[in-house]
Design an enzyme around this catalytic site. Structure first.
Site, short mmCIF file in Angstrom:
data_model
loop_
_atom_site.label_atom_id
_atom_site.label_comp_id
_atom_site.label_asym_id
_atom_site.label_seq_id
_atom_site.Cartn_x
_atom_site.Cartn_y
_atom_site.Cartn_z
CD GLU A 113 18.78 -21.46 45.01
OE1 GLU A 113 18.68 -20.38 45.64
OE2 GLU A 113 19.59 -21.63 44.09
CD GLU A 133 18.60 -17.77 41.57
OE1 GLU A 133 18.24 -17.99 42.73
OE2 GLU A 133 19.51 -16.96 41.27
#
Length: 502
Positions: free
Chosen positions: A392, A186
Site C-alpha cells: 500500500e 499491517e
C-alpha cells in the site's frame, strides 16, 4: 489501509520534486509487479448477503446510525466484473485484495459458505483471465464476530488454531491460482492501534482499556499474530508449496524514520524507534526472537517464544509486505509530536518523539519519497535483504473534490521513483501497489476522504466509477506511453482537462 495518518501535526515541509529522476516501466525488472489494492470490507459491500455473517468491522461500523459504514461500500460483490475490466484497461499486472473470513466461513470455524467460496473463485478466475496476478491478504481487520465474542480475538491463543484452519481452506480452494499470500495486514499498527487504544472492533462503542491492559495487550496481540502467521506458513510449506509453488509473507506498517538532528541522542532514539516499529515483527522472522532493546525495556510485558515457537517463527516469511504512507523525524527531546489516537504508552515505551516530515492532516499529506527509500534500505541492511512488496502507498484527498487529482499522480510518480532508486541500490523489492484502485470506505475518513484512482459516486445506487487523472497517469506509465521526466504530469493534465469536473 492507512489508519492513523492524521494524528501527527507538527510539520516540517519537504519538497519531492527535486527527488525524482527519469525512469520508465522498462527500467524495472521484468518480473516486478505493478498493481493496486483494496480490502474486502472496504470494497465488497453485501454485508449480510448469501450467508455472510457479521465481522467485528460490521459491528463497530454500525455503532452510529445512518449509512456511514461498509454495508454497500463500492458494491464490489456485485460489480467485480466491471472492476476487473477497469483493472485490465489500466494495464494492472497484479491486484491485491483480501478475503472476508466471515463470508467464507461464517462461524469462524467449521462449515464453508458455498456462495462465499464461489464468489472468491469467480473473482480470482476473472482476474486470471485478464492476466492479472492475484495478491491475497487473508486478514484485513475483519475477524468473524463470533470469535471475538467467544474468546476476544487476537489476545487469545485460540486464534492461532482458528486462523490456521481458515488459511488452510484458502490455500486448498484458491492456491492453484494464487501465488502470493499475505497473512495479516499491517500487523504492527494493527496491534498498536486496536489493542490498548480504544479502537478494538467488535464492540459498540469500541472498548476502553485500563492502563494495565494497554501495557500488555498490544504485545500479546502482536505475539499471537506472529504465531498465527508462522503456523499458517508452516502448514503451507508442508502441505501445499511443493505443488502450488506460491510464497507467503507478513505485512507491516512502516514509517519512514530519520534522526531529527545529527546528535548522538537523536540517532539512538531513531534506533529505538526502528527496533520497536520494524524489529518487533521482522527480527523474529529472521532470528526467532524479539530485539534486545524491547526485551530490556518491556521485561515481563513482552511475551516469550518457546524454543519450538522460535524455530517455527524464524524463516516463516518468504517476503515482507510494506504498507507506507508517512515519514517522521525522530528526536530524543520532548517535541510537539501529537500522538493522541495511537497507543500513547507504546510510544512511551520507545522513548522517542516523532515529528512529521510534511503535512499530515486527514485529507492531505506531502510526498516524502526518501522515507520509503530509507525503509527499503533499512530492511535490506538489517534483515538479510528479503524480497519486499510495497502493498500500500497512496495519497488521500477529499472525496469528490475533483477528477483532476494532479497531486495524487505526482505522489505516485515520486514514490515509484523512490522504489526504483532502492532497487538500483540493491533492495530486493519486487512489487508496488497503489492504494487504492477505486474510492473505498475508509477506516478513519469513511466516505469523506479517498485514495482511489477511480472516483466512486456513493450517492448513486449504481456506484458509478469515473477515472481520475491518476488512473490515466498510471495507465500511461504501465503501457509505456509515459516516461517519467519533467512536464509529463502537466502534459497529461492538459490532455485530460475535459474530464476534470464531477
Amino acid at each position: 489501509m492507512k489508519p492513523f495518518s492524521q494524528f501527527f501535526v507538527f510539520v516540517v515541509t519537504v519538497s519531492a520534486t527535486s527527488y525524482i529522476d527519469a525512469f520508465t516501466r522498462n527500467d524495472f525488472p521484468n518480473d516486478f509487479l505493478f498493481g493496486a489494492a483494496t480490502s474486502a470490507y472496504q470494497w465488497e459491500g453485501a454485508f449480510d448477503e448469501d450467508g455472510k455473517s457479521p465481522s467485528v468491522w460490521d459491528t463497530t461500523s454500525h455503532c452510529d446510525s445512518g449509512s456511514n459504514n461498509g454495508d454497500i461500500a463500492c458494491d464490489g460483490y456485485h460489480k467485480y466484473k466491471e472492476d476487473v475490466m477497469l483493472m485490465a484497461e489500466m494495464g494492472l499486472e497484479s491486484f491485491r485484495f483480501s478475503i472476508s473470513w466471515s463470508r467464507l466461513i461464517p462461524n469462524g470455524r467449521g462449515r464453508i459458505n458455498p456462495k462465499g467460496l464461489l464468489f472468491y473463485k469467480n473473482l480470482i478466475k476473472e482476474r486470471r483471465s485478464h492476466g492479472i496476478e492475484p495478491q491475497v491478504t487473508l486478514y484485513h481487520y475483519d475477524l468473524p464476530q463470533s470469535l471475538e465474542d467467544e474468546y476476544g480475538g487476537w489476545i487469545n491463543r485460540k486464534i492461532i488454531e482458528d486462523f490456521t484452519a481458515f488459511a488452510d481452506v484458502c490455500f486448498r480452494e484458491f492456491g492453484e491460482d494464487v501465488k502470493l499470500w499475505t497473512k495479516i495486514n499491517e500487523a504492527t499498527l494493527f496491534a498498536i492501534g486496536s489493542y490498548g487504544d480504544g479502537m478494538r472492533y467488535g464492540h459498540c462503542p469500541p472498548m476502553n482499556y485500563s492502563t494495565a491492559n494497554v501495557c500488555t495487550e498490544t504485545y500479546i496481540a502482536g505475539h499471537n499474530m506472529l504465531l498465527a502467521h508462522s503456523s499458517a506458513s508452516n502448514l503451507y510449506k508442508l502441505k501445499y508449496k511443493t505443488k502450488q509453488r506460491g510464497s507467503v509473507g507478513l505485512s507491516i506498517y512502516a514509517y519512514g524514520l530519520s534522526p531529527y538532528t545529527d546528535s548522538k541522542d537523536d540517532e539512538t532514539a531513531t534506533e529505538r524507534a526502528e527496533a520497536f516499529l520494524f524489529g518487533w515483527m521482522l527480527k523474529p522472522l529472521v532470528v526467532g526472537d524479539y530485539p534486545d532493546i524491547m526485551k530490556r525495556t518491556l521485561g515481563s510485558r513482552l511475551p516469550v517464544f518457546s524454543e519450538e515457537e522460535s524455530k517455527q517463527v524464524k524463516g516463516s516469511s518468504d517476503f515482507v509486505g510494506v504498507v507506507h504512507y508517512n515519514t517522521f523525524y525522530v528526536t530524543n527531546r520532548p517535541a510537539p509530536s501529537l500522538v493522541t489516537s495511537i497507543n500513547k504508552l507504546f510510544f512511551a515505551d520507545i522513548g522517542a518523539y516523532l515529528i512529521a516530515a510534511g503535512n499530515a492532516s486527514l485529507f492531505e499529506f506531502d510526498a516524502v519519497p526518501w522515507g520509503l527509500e530509507g525503509i527499503l534500505q533499512h530492511i535490506k541492511q538489517s534483515y538479510n535483504n528479503p524480497p519486499i512488496y510495497i502493498l500500500e502507498n497512496g495519497k488521500p484527498m477529499k472525496h469528490g473534490s475533483t477528477l483532476q487529482d494532479t497531486p495524487r499522480a505526482e505522489f505516485i510518480q515520486a514514490y515509484i521513483g523512490a522504489v526504483h532508486n532502492a532497487i538500483t541500490n540493491g533492495s530486493d523489492t519486487r512489487g508496488y501497489f497503489v492504494w487504492s484502485m477505486i474510492d473505498l470506505y475508509e477506516l478513519i475518513g469513511r466516505y469523506m476522504t479517498s485514495y482511489g484512482m477511480y472516483y466512486v459516486n456513493f450517492s448513486d445506487p449504481g456506484r458509478k466509477r469515473s477515472p481520475k487523472l491518476s488512473a490515466s497517469w498510471y495507465t500511461g506509465f504501465l503501457n509505456g506511453t509515459i516516461d517519467v521526466a519533467s512536464q509529463d504530469t502537466i502534459q497529461l493534465q492538459r490532455k485530460c482537462s475535459g474530464s476534470s469536473s464531477l
